[in-house]
Scaffold this active site. Structure first.
Site, PDB file in Angstrom:
ATOM      1  N   GLU A 307       0.905  -1.243   0.149  1.00 15.86           N
ATOM      2  CA  GLU A 307      -0.050   0.286   0.064  1.00 15.86           C
ATOM      3  C   GLU A 307       0.893   1.199   0.061  1.00 15.86           C
ATOM      4  O   GLU A 307       1.382   1.567   1.168  1.00 15.86           O
ATOM      5  CB  GLU A 307      -0.974   0.020   1.073  1.00 15.86           C
ATOM      6  CG  GLU A 307      -1.904  -1.077   1.297  1.00 15.86           C
ATOM      7  CD  GLU A 307      -2.940  -1.046   0.204  1.00 15.86           C
ATOM      8  OE1 GLU A 307      -2.909  -0.148  -0.622  1.00 15.86           O
ATOM      9  OE2 GLU A 307      -3.414  -2.046  -0.061  1.00 15.86           O
ATOM     10  N   CYS A 342      -1.596   9.103   2.088  1.00 17.89           N
ATOM     11  CA  CYS A 342      -1.269   8.576   0.878  1.00 17.89           C
ATOM     12  C   CYS A 342      -2.561   9.133  -0.037  1.00 17.89           C
ATOM     13  O   CYS A 342      -2.425   8.805  -1.249  1.00 17.89           O
ATOM     14  CB  CYS A 342      -0.992   7.251   0.806  1.00 17.89           C
ATOM     15  SG  CYS A 342      -2.460   6.100   1.689  1.00 17.89           S
TER      16      CYS A 342
END
Length: 573
Positions: A307, A342
């Protein structure tokens, strides 16, 4: 380890817990000490005080080795309160190296091989323990998040505690259904038979978390790994030390330590863990470290979930509700851990003539949210560390950028805060456009036609998320069709990750694999195919010798043409 216990005593009943303490070469560092002798036990008193108390305090030098065993001792007629202070220069640091990592994995694998983590009851017990932990220790969790990131309490609850609780509740509700074998139809070539796909745990898995959402991004994948019946090691980020320490304590207190462990530390500890053979690794963080994790996993052919992140664009057409758009961009940038996410909006693309209106709306709403002096706002997180602060300042102070700031730019190094900053017309080759910003800086790129956004977005690695604000239905369809990213959200930012029915994951540079909800269970499970047959109907046509008659019949069966099968059975062409 040298521990001083400063004792204040009055007459009353009391209970002393004598810890397991080893002192080394005390005579060299402290030639005279005061000690309180309590029967056969010894507690160390104030080293600079020589007050006598009841004839039981004596002044003496310690031998070079003194050892106390852990036990609880009850005395009457005295009340003691003690303050412990550790001298760090004499503390022996426990080194977590490859050997200890190997022992840890072997220990957990032994627990997994016993079969206890595979049972529905064990999985439920651990998930219920996490729910209990979240309810009982919510305040400590939000306090740790404030220490690490100055994250506002409400933001910490909504984005971390609440999300973890939701993930756990869904797993508890759906687990029995997730664990059920999936029935599969069989073909005539295996008749009579039945088949199913059976989800089974992978084994011992490693979760390496990150610092921007240090609680959620630790517990969410752990919840998935537990739901799937795995043993799991969690490595929290050392950049968020308060949350890391709390996670280690909470997991030890609430969960089954024969199957679930936390390893704290930095690069050496992570390196030691990556040297081991795991059944799966989930890493959340930067693409640079993601490559290191992937390379380490490749040595053992270990599957990974990465991720990562990237530069997440937000395209804003001029037909939007301006106030709502501005508020949602702010929520997906500055109110999202001060841009340290993110999936935060990394840059905006809009029409040249519309940019001033958008900037004005953002300015008004930012003042409404964070006040005239956002550096003093308690509703905005700080930058996580001085290194990250210096990196962001470097982006702002670049010659190509410093004169393009149209809002904000103020910074406070002591508080590690940077005010919400908007940059207009920044050149493509500026540092701020070459790397993921991960902070409260928002570049705005202007175009003559909104369709020009596609070439700008495609010129960069595929992002983890892409956002579009418009009422134009055709533009929505084109954007979804033409932009490849981990996820797409229309007319909002960030909140798509709260939709448990959607997988969360990246593509290419923004990551591989996914999790959340059922996708977490699937990612930490192996879908094992199982075919069941009886000893009945064992036809000789599959066995040698292969006669022309068998060949015709086999070809007819494989083709599935019932007419040809009948003809072959009767020996007809």
């Amino acid at each position: 380890m040298l521990i001083y216990i400063h004792v204040n005593a009055t007459y009353a009943d009391f209970k002393i817990l004598v810890l397991d303490i080893t002192t080394k070469d005390l005579s060299a560092s402290c030639p005279t000490m005061t000690s309180l002798c309590l029967g056969p036990f010894l507690a160390v008193s104030d080293p600079v005080s020589s007050r006598a108390f009841g004839g039981h305090i004596t002044r003496k030098c310690f031998p070079k080795q003194v050892h106390f065993h852990s036990r609880s001792v009850v005395f009457s007629s005295i009340l003691c309160s003690a303050t412990l202070s550790v001298l760090p220069e004499l503390e022996e640091k426990q080194i977590f190296d490859g050997e200890k990592a190997n022992l840890l994995v072997r220990d957990l694998r032994k627990g997994f091989d016993s079969g206890r983590t595979k049972s529905y009851e064990w999985r439920v017990s651990q998930l219920e323990a996490i729910i209990k932990m979240l309810k009982e220790r919510e305040k400590e969790i939000t306090e740790a998040l404030y220490k690490d990131l100055a994250k506002p309490q409400l933001e910490a609850f909504i984005s971390e505690v609440s999300q973890a609780k939701s993930s756990c509740s869904e797993a508890l509700k759906e687990l029995k259904q997730w664990m059920k074998p999936e029935r599969v139809s069989t073909s005539i070539t295996t008749f009579p038979s039945s088949a199913e796909i059976l989800p089974e745990p992978l084994g011992v898995v490693l979760v390496i978390s990150t610092w921007n959402f240090p609680f959620l991004l630790s517990m969410d994948p752990v919840i998935g790994a537990i739901s799937a019946g795995n043993a799991v090691v969690l490595k929290p980020s050392e950049v968020a030390p308060a949350t890391s320490s709390l996670l280690a304590n909470l997991v030890e207190q609430y969960l089954d330590n024969s199957a679930i462990r936390v390893v704290e530390g930095a690069v050496p500890e992570t390196t030691a863990l990556l040297e081991q053979k795991w059944d799966k690794i989930l890493y959340t963080g930067s693409a640079r470290v993601g490559r290191i994790v992937l390379a380490a996993a490749a040595k053992h052919l270990t599957p990974v979930i990465l991720e990562l992140g990237g530069k997440c664009p937000a395209v804003v057409e001029s037909d939007v509700n301006l106030q709502v758009t501005a508020r949602r961009i702010i929520a997906g940038k500055w109110a999202c851990n001060s841009g340290q996410a993110c999936i935060a909006v990394d840059y905006v693309i809009t029409r040249k003539e519309f940019a001033p209106k958008l900037i004005s709306a953002l300015k008004d709403e930012l003042e409404e949210f964070f006040g005239k002096d956002p550096l003093e706002s308690k509703d905005m997180s700080r930058i996580v560390s001085s290194n990250q602060f210096a990196r962001l300042v470097k982006l702002l102070d670049e010659d190509k950028v410093s004169d393009k700031i149209v809002l904000g730019g103020q910074r406070d190094e002591k508080k590690l805060k940077i005010s919400p900053t908007i940059i207009l017309g920044v050149p493509e080759d500026a540092l701020v456009m070459q790397e993921e910003i991960f902070g409260p800086i928002l570049p705005i790129i202007t175009v003559d036609n909104i369709e020009d956004c596609y070439s700008i977005i495609k010129s960069r690695p595929k992002p983890l998320a892409a956002y579009l604000f418009t009422n134009n239905e055709q533009l929505k369809k084109d954007y979804v069709d033409k932009i490849s990213s981990g996820g797409i959200l229309i007319n909002d930012a960030v909140i798509h990750v709260a939709t448990r029915g959607l997988p969360f994951g990246g593509v290419e540079e923004s990551g591989m694999g996914c999790y959340h909800g059922k996708f977490s269970f699937d990612s930490f499970s192996h879908r094992k195919s199982v075919l069941y047959r009886s000893f009945d109907a064992d036809s000789s046509i599959r066995y040698p010798p292969y006669t022309p008659q068998k060949e015709k019949l086999l070809k007819a069966i494989i083709s599935g043409n019932i007419v040809q099968i009948i003809l072959a059975l009767f020996g007809w062409s």
